[in-house]
Design a protein around this motif. Structure first.
Motif, PDB file in Angstrom:
ATOM      1  N   ALA A 149      -5.240 -16.295   3.622  1.00 22.29           N
ATOM      2  CA  ALA A 149      -4.874 -15.932   2.240  1.00 22.29           C
ATOM      3  C   ALA A 149      -4.155 -14.596   2.219  1.00 22.29           C
ATOM      4  N   PHE A 150      -4.633 -13.661   3.049  1.00 22.34           N
ATOM      5  CA  PHE A 150      -4.013 -12.336   3.098  1.00 22.34           C
ATOM      6  C   PHE A 150      -2.597 -12.422   3.666  1.00 22.34           C
ATOM      7  N   GLU A 151      -2.481 -13.059   4.830  1.00 22.56           N
ATOM      8  CA  GLU A 151      -1.179 -13.093   5.512  1.00 22.56           C
ATOM      9  C   GLU A 151      -0.134 -13.858   4.709  1.00 22.56           C
ATOM     10  N   LEU A 152      -0.567 -14.984   4.093  1.00 21.75           N
ATOM     11  CA  LEU A 152       0.412 -15.885   3.481  1.00 21.75           C
ATOM     12  C   LEU A 152       0.715 -15.550   2.025  1.00 21.75           C
ATOM     13  N   SER A 153      -0.149 -14.747   1.378  1.00 20.94           N
ATOM     14  CA  SER A 153       0.097 -14.452  -0.039  1.00 20.94           C
ATOM     15  C   SER A 153      -0.412 -13.087  -0.499  1.00 20.94           C
ATOM     16  N   MET A 154      -1.685 -12.822  -0.287  1.00 21.90           N
ATOM     17  CA  MET A 154      -2.309 -11.692  -0.987  1.00 21.90           C
ATOM     18  C   MET A 154      -1.831 -10.332  -0.511  1.00 21.90           C
ATOM     19  N   ARG A 155      -1.347 -10.247   0.728  1.00 17.16           N
ATOM     20  CA  ARG A 155      -0.850  -8.953   1.224  1.00 17.16           C
ATOM     21  C   ARG A 155       0.236  -8.408   0.287  1.00 17.16           C
ATOM     22  N   GLU A 156       1.098  -9.341  -0.193  1.00 13.90           N
ATOM     23  CA  GLU A 156       2.208  -8.935  -1.064  1.00 13.90           C
ATOM     24  C   GLU A 156       1.834  -8.961  -2.539  1.00 13.90           C
ATOM     25  N   ARG A 157       0.986  -9.927  -2.914  1.00 19.52           N
ATOM     26  CA  ARG A 157       0.773 -10.181  -4.343  1.00 19.52           C
ATOM     27  C   ARG A 157      -0.600  -9.773  -4.854  1.00 19.52           C
ATOM     28  N   GLY A 158      -1.479  -9.328  -3.954  1.00 25.45           N
ATOM     29  CA  GLY A 158      -2.837  -8.986  -4.382  1.00 25.45           C
ATOM     30  C   GLY A 158      -3.660 -10.233  -4.647  1.00 25.45           C
ATOM     31  N   GLY A 159      -4.883 -10.034  -5.086  1.00 27.26           N
ATOM     32  CA  GLY A 159      -5.729 -11.191  -5.385  1.00 27.26           C
ATOM     33  C   GLY A 159      -7.203 -10.843  -5.358  1.00 27.26           C
ATOM     34  N   ASN A 160      -7.989 -11.886  -5.390  1.00 23.92           N
ATOM     35  CA  ASN A 160      -9.449 -11.751  -5.404  1.00 23.92           C
ATOM     36  C   ASN A 160     -10.062 -12.674  -4.376  1.00 23.92           C
ATOM     37  N   ILE A 161     -10.993 -12.138  -3.612  1.00 30.14           N
ATOM     38  CA  ILE A 161     -11.758 -12.971  -2.685  1.00 30.14           C
ATOM     39  C   ILE A 161     -13.232 -12.810  -3.027  1.00 30.14           C
ATOM     40  N   VAL A 162     -13.930 -13.928  -3.110  1.00 39.00           N
ATOM     41  CA  VAL A 162     -15.389 -13.887  -3.296  1.00 39.00           C
ATOM     42  C   VAL A 162     -16.032 -14.691  -2.172  1.00 39.00           C
TER      43      VAL A 162
END
Ligand code: COA
Length: 274
Positions: A136-149
């Motif tokens: 999730a980090f490498e493919l999207s969240m690194r650039e766009r942020g997000g939430n992980i639970v």
């Protein structure tokens, strides 16, 4: 004293426009998380080793007007995790929320857990959480942020009979939660955890009750009630919602107070009429 029906206190569209991926979202707690996030406006992706149960849950959620993407994978296999994450991004164009819920468990005393059995649970729970978070980090969240639970368990300070493998794995998940929160905070990613206690209508609870309490599902927490998957899901919703925008690296226990009940006197204390 039964818990009252869970009450929705969040705006029904508080996750509108967002995409949430719930691993192991076809059954148990994962299904409830998918349902609650979907009911609050998120488009949902679910995947597990069993496509048929995910399809059944997806059909149910679609019937409630929720858009659902289904895939199949084993969280232990990084290349499968990457393929599924890419599929979600191709389908929805974004990934805002990852809930690492997929888990493996069987109750057994340490002497009866084989090396492979111990490894299987650690691989599913801990390595699987790492694999999915990293993708999730490498493919999207690194650039766009997000939430992980991360769905874990409050086992880090106690010995847990029949659950040595699970306790070791989930304690690792709690540690990973804090490390990811610290490293990824600057990317606009919040990483938190939820520790369910004994949760009714789940495979894990059924297996434990069968092995330890002759099939009876008992509530031994101070509230005296077994929680429902929806109780866990509502805490996940809080953590991914803007209400928790300054909360990261934290863990909420949804366990009726069992993790703080030092003397395990919950039901006895009730009887004493305190
Ligand atoms: N008691 C002791 N050992 C057990 C066991 C049990 N009840 N169930 C499985 N194992 C052992 C197996 O014997 C095997 O070890 P071995 O190769 O030394 O014989 C090892 O665990 C792996 O089992 P296997 O079924 O081949 O692996 P898997 O990867 O398909 O299954 C598990 C993973 C073991 C976690 C399985 O319980 C599972 O699929 N669980 C998913 C559902 C679940 O646990 N839900 C609750 C989540 S809280």
């Amino acid at each position: 004293m039964p818990l009252s029906e869970p009450v929705d206190v969040f705006a029904p569209d508080c996750l509108r426009g967002q995409v949430a991926f719930v691993t192991g979202g076809g059954t148990g707690i994962g299904r409830e998380i998918a349902r609650v996030l979907g009911r609050h406006g998120a488009r949902i992706a679910i995947a597990s080793r069993r496509r048929d149960v995910c399809e059944a849950t997806a059909a149910e959620l679609r019937g409630q007007g929720i858009e659902v993407h289904v895939d199949q994978f084993d969280v232990r296999k990084a290349f499968e995790v990457e393929r599924v994450t890419k599929g979600i991004l191709e389908r929805f164009g974004r990934l805002d929320i990852l809930v690492n819920n997929a888990a493996g468990n069987f109750p057994a005393p340490i002497s009866k857990i084989s090396y492979n059995g111990f490894k299987s649970v650690v691989d599913i729970d801990l390595l699987g959480t790492y694999n999915c978070s990293k993708a999730a980090f490498e493919l999207s969240m690194r650039e766009r942020g997000g939430n992980i639970v991360n769905i874990a368990a409050a086992f880090e300070l106690r010995g847990v009979a029949y659950q040595a493998h699970v306790a070791a794995a989930k304690t690792g998940v709690l540690s990973l939660t804090r490390s990811c929160a610290v490293e990824w905070g600057p990317h606009g990613i919040r990483v938190n955890g939820v520790n369910p206690g004994a949760t009714g209508e789940t495979e894990g609870m059924k297996r434990f009750a069968d092995a330890v309490h002759q099939g009876e599902q008992r509530a031994t927490n101070p509230l005296g009630v077994i929680s429902h998957g929806q109780d866990v899901a509502m805490s996940v919703l809080f953590l991914v919602s803007p209400a928790a925008r300054h909360v990261t690296g934290q863990v909420i226990s949804v366990d009726g107070g069992s993790s703080v009940d030092e003397l395990k006197m919950g039901p006895i204390a009730q009887e004493s009429g305190r």
